[in-house]
Design a protein around this motif. Structure first.
Motif, PDB file in Angstrom:
ATOM      1  N   UNK A   1       0.908  -1.274   0.067  1.00  0.00           N
ATOM      2  CA  UNK A   1       0.077  -0.047   0.053  1.00  0.00           C
ATOM      3  C   UNK A   1       0.930   1.255  -0.041  1.00  0.00           C
ATOM      4  N   UNK A   2       1.798   1.297   0.866  1.00  0.00           N
ATOM      5  CA  UNK A   2       2.608   2.448   0.910  1.00  0.00           C
ATOM      6  C   UNK A   2       3.292   2.661  -0.333  1.00  0.00           C
ATOM      7  N   UNK A   3       3.628   1.679  -1.204  1.00  0.00           N
ATOM      8  CA  UNK A   3       4.713   1.894  -2.511  1.00  0.00           C
ATOM      9  C   UNK A   3       3.794   2.389  -3.375  1.00  0.00           C
ATOM     10  N   UNK A   4       2.530   2.146  -3.325  1.00  0.00           N
ATOM     11  CA  UNK A   4       1.540   2.724  -4.179  1.00  0.00           C
ATOM     12  C   UNK A   4       0.831   4.025  -3.584  1.00  0.00           C
ATOM     13  N   UNK A   5       1.182   4.484  -2.628  1.00  0.00           N
ATOM     14  CA  UNK A   5       0.663   5.603  -2.008  1.00  0.00           C
ATOM     15  C   UNK A   5      -0.903   5.625  -1.975  1.00  0.00           C
ATOM     16  N   UNK A   6      -1.328   4.375  -1.186  1.00  0.00           N
ATOM     17  CA  UNK A   6      -2.712   4.130  -1.029  1.00  0.00           C
ATOM     18  C   UNK A   6      -2.829   3.608   0.197  1.00  0.00           C
ATOM     19  N   UNK A   7      -4.114   4.173   0.628  1.00  0.00           N
ATOM     20  CA  UNK A   7      -4.662   3.653   2.049  1.00  0.00           C
ATOM     21  C   UNK A   7      -5.422   2.356   2.112  1.00  0.00           C
ATOM     22  N   UNK A   8      -5.320   1.591   1.144  1.00  0.00           N
ATOM     23  CA  UNK A   8      -6.037   0.343   0.958  1.00  0.00           C
ATOM     24  C   UNK A   8      -5.465  -0.519   0.121  1.00  0.00           C
ATOM     25  N   UNK A   9      -5.546  -1.875   0.302  1.00  0.00           N
ATOM     26  CA  UNK A   9      -5.412  -2.914  -0.804  1.00  0.00           C
ATOM     27  C   UNK A   9      -6.552  -3.926  -1.046  1.00  0.00           C
ATOM     28  N   UNK A  10      -6.953  -4.182  -2.378  1.00  0.00           N
ATOM     29  CA  UNK A  10      -8.129  -5.319  -2.401  1.00  0.00           C
ATOM     30  C   UNK A  10      -7.778  -6.507  -1.983  1.00  0.00           C
ATOM     31  N   UNK A  11      -8.522  -7.202  -1.651  1.00  0.00           N
ATOM     32  CA  UNK A  11      -8.221  -8.900  -1.445  1.00  0.00           C
ATOM     33  C   UNK A  11      -9.121  -9.706  -2.344  1.00  0.00           C
TER      34      UNK A  11
END
Length: 374
Positions: free
Chosen positions: A336-346
């Motif tokens: 998530x940090x690598x893509x500057x996102x606050x979430x990741x889909x599962x």
């Protein structure tokens, strides 16, 4: 250990971060758009006179101005997509920028620079998106008057955001202290939210995603786009829309969810989709929106704003970032940090959408772990 870990001042997380750009609550949406493009900002803090009946707020804002929220291009796009504004976009842009701020208390909170990280941590867990902290090095500038309110110094001070991402990065730097929790799979930590998934079918009208886009902006997540079998085919993400220009409102009003993903993807919209949008605007008798779209494309200056021919900055793809239920907590954090996102889909191995993991959920796990430390 927990006490020492959270004993640092929250302002330490501001080191190296730029000062916020500010905007008066009485400024127009047009002025906000100009600031986004001129300064290449993704978010602007919005300030107004402090309610003097609120002593704590008055103290935090130096009895002068108080940050009441933040706005971004997604707020403008969603505002323009309202039925009454599609009919007259130029008039809508003359509205005060305060109309863009969600009527949800507590999304932005003030903190003094000497506040402890533990206080910032708890405010984020309570639902704050951003914490406003004065940058102490600017105290020597207190006697100076800002050149304009579209500056980075409301109250003659500089301020900085502290966010979920900042705290997650801090925790990652000392991840070994939480062992073995970070190495555990996310499903064993009950991190997967399978109830609050924001999703549309890829054949749905993009306009059907509008309330979900607004909701995802507040929850700092995204809108999943799925096929008939429930497989994740992409997303309509605020982080992608935030680097589009305001005319994408015309695409949302006329395209399907799948076509909108192609419209906002890398490199700007394909010419065939641009023409399709214009044709459908004609069919729907949205003449004002069509004229607005044409005027914006001719008036935007690449040299002035650093935008491409579509009025866009370089952005990431609408391809969704995914993990699996057996992925470790630390792996998902890094992803998530690598893509500057606050979430990741599962997802399952076949791409079926299972749920979502958010920074908010991760922070709760870390807070619980800290509470058990000596």
């Amino acid at each position: 250990m927990a006490v020492s870990l959270l004993a640092r001042e929250a302002s330490d997380l501001c080191l190296g971060k730029p000062a916020l750009r500010s905007l008066s609550a009485t400024a127009t949406v047009t002025e906000a758009l100009s600031a986004f493009k001129r300064f290449r900002e993704t978010f602007l803090s919005v300030w107004t006179a402090t309610d003097q009946s609120n002593a704590a707020a008055a103290a935090a804002a130096d009895d002068c101005l108080f940050c009441i929220g933040k706005v971004c291009m997604v707020d403008v796009i969603c505002f323009l997509c309202k039925d009454e504004n599609l009919a007259s976009p130029a008039q809508a842009l003359q509205s005060p920028v305060s109309v863009l701020i969600p009527k949800i208390p507590g999304l932005v909170r003030h903190l003094e620079p000497n506040a402890r990280l533990s206080e910032a941590f708890d405010l984020i867990l309570e639902g704050a998106q951003n914490l406003i902290i004065p940058i102490q090095s600017s105290r020597k500038k207190l006697h100076q008057k800002p050149a304009s309110f579209n500056s980075s110094r409301p109250n003659n001070r500089e301020y900085c955001w502290v966010t979920q991402e900042d705290i997650i990065r801090y925790l990652l730097n000392c991840i070994g202290l939480f062992s073995p929790t970070p190495a555990n799979p996310i499903n064993s930590l009950n991190l997967i939210d399978d109830q609050n998934i924001l999703a549309v079918h890829y054949d749905d009208p993009a306009s059907a995603a509008l309330p979900l886009i607004s909701q995802s902006l507040i929850s700092q997540t995204s809108v999943a786009v799925i096929d008939g079998e429930g497989k994740l085919v992409g997303e309509i993400s605020p982080s992608t829309l935030n680097f589009c220009d305001e005319t994408v409102a015309a695409a949302i009003a006329t395209l399907s969810a799948s076509d909108l993903m192609a419209y906002i993807d890398y490199g700007g919209p394909p010419e065939d989709l641009v023409q399709l949008v214009k044709d459908r605007l004609e069919e729907k008798n949205f003449r004002a929106l069509l004229e607005f779209m044409d005027e914006d494309s001719t008036s935007s200056s690449d040299d002035e704003f650093g935008y491409g021919k579509s009025g866009r900055l370089t952005v990431r793809s609408s391809e969704a970032i995914v993990c699996y239920s057996w992925s470790s907590l630390v792996a998902v954090m890094i992803q998530a940090l690598a893509h500057r996102l606050n979430y990741v889909w599962v997802v399952e191995q076949d791409g079926t959408l299972v749920g979502i993991v958010t920074f908010a959920a991760m922070l709760k796990v870390f807070r619980e772990r800290l509470n058990t430390m000596p």
